[in-house]
Design an enzyme around this catalytic site. Sequence first.
Site, PDB file in Angstrom:
ATOM      1  CG  ASP A   1      -7.212  -2.850  -2.613  1.00  0.00           C
ATOM      2  OD1 ASP A   1      -7.805  -2.055  -1.849  1.00  0.00           O
ATOM      3  OD2 ASP A   1      -5.979  -3.017  -2.583  1.00  0.00           O
TER       4      ASP A   1
ATOM      5  CG  HIS B   1      -5.806  -2.521   1.006  1.00  0.00           C
ATOM      6  ND1 HIS B   1      -5.175  -2.209  -0.168  1.00  0.00           N
ATOM      7  CD2 HIS B   1      -5.148  -1.847   1.988  1.00  0.00           C
ATOM      8  CE1 HIS B   1      -4.184  -1.365   0.074  1.00  0.00           C
ATOM      9  NE2 HIS B   1      -4.135  -1.143   1.377  1.00  0.00           N
TER      10      HIS B   1
ATOM     11  CB  SER C   1      -0.963  -0.042   1.190  1.00  0.00           C
ATOM     12  OG  SER C   1      -2.011   0.886   1.038  1.00  0.00           O
TER      13      SER C   1
END
Length: 230
Positions: A173, A204, A119
């Site tokens: 996600d 995610h 991320s």
Amino acid sequence: MPKTMDDAVVLEPDSKADACVIWMHGLGADGNDFVPIIPMLGLPVGHSVRFIFPHAPVRPVTLNMGMAMRAWYDIKSLTAEGREDADGIAASARRIEGLIAELRDEGIAPDRVVVAGFSQGGAVALHTALGYPVRLAGLLALSTYLPLRDRLADHAHAANRDLPILMMHGSFDGVVSPEFGSASKDRLLEAGYRVDWRTYPMEHQVSPEQIADIGRWLNERLPAMEAGTP
């Protein structure tokens, strides 16, 4: 056992380290986040890979109403422009470059170093590795995006033009959309980079199938060195 320091968690191999993975966590997490998956990677017994999981500094994050949390850079909004904290990204990249310099001083060459991140940490990994002036072993970017895309041509260094890049994303996600990740992949391909792009039926997060794939990829990037190899 992991060695916890003020600014990182470090996992040392049983044998003397001759390779390293520097792995950055996502927004609001810390360096402990990915430690539990290392035994699941299937690395060979007796491997010599050190894992460094740095902690991002604690800073206010505009997107989260100014709440202080561990973050590699500020995020003002979820738009492409809102993610572009150029100064914060550059500062975090310098920190990772400092870790690579420390490894070089120890005798671990950059071509035995993989830069990885999830991320927000993945965005820093991309920015750092693409601009690093010495060839690295590989770049692992998980559930993330390429920051400062319009500056890529000026920022990128020729030393890592052929760097092996593995980008992985969850097809469900809801934090960093797969479309955003795919657009980053396309931008890298347009710029001439080699990108291995893989999607998984997940949100995610990371999944067992993905972790196994990461392990195989790391084994290819950081194979055991032959005895007597400097």
